[in-house]
Design a protein around this motif. Structure first.
Motif, PDB file in Angstrom:
ATOM      1  N   LYS A 191      46.408  36.496  34.417  1.00 39.82           N
ATOM      2  CA  LYS A 191      46.924  37.535  35.296  1.00 39.82           C
ATOM      3  C   LYS A 191      47.251  38.795  34.507  1.00 39.82           C
ATOM      4  N   SER A 192      47.809  38.632  33.311  1.00 38.41           N
ATOM      5  CA  SER A 192      48.115  39.786  32.466  1.00 38.41           C
ATOM      6  C   SER A 192      46.844  40.521  32.066  1.00 38.41           C
ATOM      7  N   ILE A 193      45.771  39.772  31.808  1.00 36.12           N
ATOM      8  CA  ILE A 193      44.483  40.405  31.505  1.00 36.12           C
ATOM      9  C   ILE A 193      44.020  41.223  32.699  1.00 36.12           C
ATOM     10  N   SER A 194      44.118  40.630  33.874  1.00 38.36           N
ATOM     11  CA  SER A 194      43.668  41.298  35.099  1.00 38.36           C
ATOM     12  C   SER A 194      44.452  42.578  35.378  1.00 38.36           C
ATOM     13  N   GLU A 195      45.760  42.567  35.091  1.00 37.88           N
ATOM     14  CA  GLU A 195      46.615  43.718  35.402  1.00 37.88           C
ATOM     15  C   GLU A 195      46.548  44.812  34.347  1.00 37.88           C
ATOM     16  N   SER A 196      45.882  44.560  33.233  1.00 34.32           N
ATOM     17  CA  SER A 196      45.803  45.549  32.164  1.00 34.32           C
ATOM     18  C   SER A 196      44.829  46.668  32.539  1.00 34.32           C
ATOM     19  N   HIS A 197      44.752  47.703  31.693  1.00 38.56           N
ATOM     20  CA  HIS A 197      43.839  48.818  31.913  1.00 38.56           C
ATOM     21  C   HIS A 197      42.545  48.669  31.124  1.00 38.56           C
ATOM     22  N   LEU A 198      42.271  47.474  30.634  1.00 45.37           N
ATOM     23  CA  LEU A 198      41.011  47.237  29.938  1.00 45.37           C
ATOM     24  C   LEU A 198      39.839  47.351  30.916  1.00 45.37           C
ATOM     25  N   PRO A 199      38.682  47.771  30.427  1.00 42.45           N
ATOM     26  CA  PRO A 199      37.493  47.773  31.297  1.00 42.45           C
ATOM     27  C   PRO A 199      37.104  46.344  31.677  1.00 42.45           C
ATOM     28  N   ASP A 200      36.380  46.223  32.754  1.00 43.95           N
ATOM     29  CA  ASP A 200      36.063  44.889  33.299  1.00 43.95           C
ATOM     30  C   ASP A 200      35.327  44.011  32.294  1.00 43.95           C
ATOM     31  N   ASN A 201      34.429  44.604  31.507  1.00 41.83           N
ATOM     32  CA  ASN A 201      33.671  43.781  30.559  1.00 41.83           C
ATOM     33  C   ASN A 201      34.587  43.185  29.485  1.00 41.83           C
ATOM     34  N   GLU A 202      35.605  43.934  29.073  1.00 40.31           N
ATOM     35  CA  GLU A 202      36.548  43.417  28.079  1.00 40.31           C
ATOM     36  C   GLU A 202      37.478  42.371  28.711  1.00 40.31           C
ATOM     37  N   LYS A 203      37.844  42.598  29.966  1.00 42.34           N
ATOM     38  CA  LYS A 203      38.649  41.591  30.661  1.00 42.34           C
ATOM     39  C   LYS A 203      37.895  40.271  30.744  1.00 42.34           C
ATOM     40  N   SER A 204      36.628  40.333  31.117  1.00 41.64           N
ATOM     41  CA  SER A 204      35.824  39.107  31.220  1.00 41.64           C
ATOM     42  C   SER A 204      35.690  38.423  29.868  1.00 41.64           C
TER      43      SER A 204
END
Length: 546
Positions: A191-204
């Motif tokens: 959830k913390s990854i999802s709520e961050s401002h990282l781009p989607d590719n970095e989140k994945s």
């Protein structure tokens, strides 16, 4: 367990350090009851003022020494005529500031004027110091997956190039990646990854890495484990940097990016000092330290009180400034690095964090009592006659050791009794035996009488004994007795006291009945409560104990 001793060596009279370096074994004058197999530490006086040699006693009570060490005798007084020697073999030479007398005095050490046993506090310190000097280096990525998670999370922000959108949620992400899963589950980290401002590719990428590391942990790929499976090494008392200012969040994450691929401690210290010197709103040294440690485990130490461990750096006497203050963290890191590099070969600060977990373990009010010292005193001196050292002639040193060991043994016993009284405030300690009696002879026991505040006028008591005249099979016993004092008891007192024969011992309780017969013999009631009742009712015994 082997007894450990401190003895003293004067390098102006005998060059003990070089003697052991060259010969490995020395016949050393023996003036106390060291036994074969005991460990003997040698404190080197003079300019050294440190414990420098750890030896093992191979042989004791040697009448004539046969090891030629004349070249190390600087005064000619070590001529082999002392009459009693022990063969000491060098185990290791102790190096570094760890064994300096000033530091060791903070852990119960006193300069040995004569041979003395190592007390529990000092023994723990020596054990911790030597374990850390002998331990192997730790590969962080084999120890826990949070090291890789921390690095790759910061790398994800480095790949962003532009940090303008960063806020407290990004600080949360980096912090959550190093917190143990026993505190914060995998789903919360995602959830913390999802709520961050990282781009989607970095989140994945981070979600996939988190799953991979979790699977590795399930397959026992890491040496660190909390419960059946876990990631992360640290606990926490809070979970969000909600109050952190946006500019502080950008500054902290940029600092992490700047040190990510840097290998210079000095450069990293400079980078972090500039970023942290004015503070980060909502962040203290503890939370910053666990992040920085996971990024650079050989450079940044851990100040995390939420792991429940003592601060091992304060334990080693390092003069740290306000350990919770973020602005002081880098200066404290520099001080610890200097101490670490001067005394140890390992670099990963997680090793020191784990060692801190061993400090003062167990029930301190009980484990702090050195029962071994009490037992050793009675084994060495029970029944012996004490003479004032000033009047003891050639036995002066022996009598000084006698007095010192007696006083320390009694101190340990009375300390234990104080703990008992503190646990049972309705009891008060009335009197305690000394380490010698009025005839200056050592008795074979310590004894203290405890009484309730409302029954001091009666001769009854609860008494604590440490003695070797137990009716059980054990050689030395610490026991509690329901007692009445013979010299102060009348018939009605015995009648009142002997109702203890009606008390049943609960199953599983390590207690037994004993009695004194009409002839004054103290005997075990092998038939238990039934035998005691029959003796009481028939009048064949005078007094009973439980």
């Amino acid at each position: 367990m082997a007894t450990e001793w401190f003895i003293s060596g004067n390098p102006k009279k005998y060059d003990c350090v070089n003697a052991f370096r060259d010969l490995r074994k020395i016949d050393w004058r023996q003036s106390t009851n060291v036994e074969a197999g005991d460990i003997v530490y040698i404190y080197v006086s003079g300019e050294e003022h440190a414990v420098r040699l750890k030896c093992k006693a191979n042989k004791v009570d040697i009448k004539v020494p046969d090891i030629d060490d004349k070249k190390y005798d600087l005064t000619g007084e070590f001529d082999g005529t002392a009459g009693r020697y022990m063969e000491l073999e060098l185990i290791e030479e102790l190096n570094g500031d760890l064994y300096d007398h000033i530091l060791m005095e903070k852990h119960g050490f006193g300069t040995p004027q004569s041979p003395v046993r190592v007390n529990l506090e000092t023994r723990e310190y020596l054990k911790v110091a030597q374990e850390l000097q002998h331990i192997d280096e730790m590969d962080p990525d084999k120890h826990d997956g949070s090291y890789e998670l921390a690095r790759e999370t910061v790398r994800a922000y480095k790949n962003m190039c532009n940090l303008d959108q960063i806020d407290f949620r990004d600080m949360n992400l980096i912090y959550h990646m190093v917190i143990g899963t026993w505190r914060q589950k995998i789903d919360i980290k995602k959830k913390s990854i999802s709520e961050s401002h990282l781009p989607d590719n970095e989140k994945s990428r981070l979600v996939g890495l988190l799953d991979t590391i979790w699977d590795r942990s399930k397959n026992n790929a890491y040496t660190n484990r909390e419960g059946d499976v876990s990631i992360g090494m640290f606990g926490t008392a809070f979970y969000s940097f909600y109050d952190a200012k946006k500019e502080d969040c950008i500054r902290f994450i940029q600092m992490c990016i700047d040190i990510l691929d840097n290998d210079s401690d000095e450069e990293m210290f400079d980078i972090c000092q500039k970023a942290l010197s004015t503070g980060i709103s909502g962040m203290q040294a503890a939370s910053a330290s666990v992040i920085l440690h996971c990024l650079k485990p050989y450079t940044f130490l851990v100040f995390n009180s939420n792991s429940g461990n003592p601060n091992i750096y304060l334990y080693f006497g390092i003069d740290l400034e306000k350990v919770s203050d973020l602005s002081k963290y880098i200066e404290n890191c520099k001080k610890v690095k200097t101490f670490r590099d001067n005394n140890f070969t390992v670099k990963n600060y997680r090793i020191f964090d784990l060692e801190a977990r061993k400090l003062g373990k167990g029930d301190k009010e009980y484990d702090a009592i050195d029962f071994e010292r009490i037992e050793a005193f009675f084994k060495d001196y029970a029944g012996k006659h004490y003479v004032n050292p000033d009047n003891a002639g050639p036995n002066k040193e022996e009598m000084e050791a006698f007095k010192e060991e007696g006083g320390k043994a009694r101190k340990e016993f009375t300390k234990f009794c104080s703990h008992v009284v503190s646990a049972f405030p309705e009891l008060e300690a009335q009197s305690c035996s000394g380490w010698i009696n009025q005839g200056n002879n050592t008795q074979r026991y310590f004894w203290v009488e405890l009484k309730g505040k409302d029954w001091k006028k009666y001769p009854h008591s609860i008494s604590i004994f440490f003695n070797d005249k137990s009716l059980t099979d054990e050689e030395w016993v610490l026991s509690v007795h329901v007692e009445t004092r013979d010299g102060a008891s009348k018939d009605e007192d015995y009648s009142r006291h002997n109702v203890i024969a009606d008390i049943e011992i609960p199953e599983g309780v390590d207690a037994y009945y004993a009695y004194t017969n009409k002839q004054g013999d103290y005997l075990l009631a092998e038939g238990g409560q039934q035998e005691v009742k029959e003796l009481r009712d028939s009048g064949k015994a005078k007094k009973y104990r439980l």
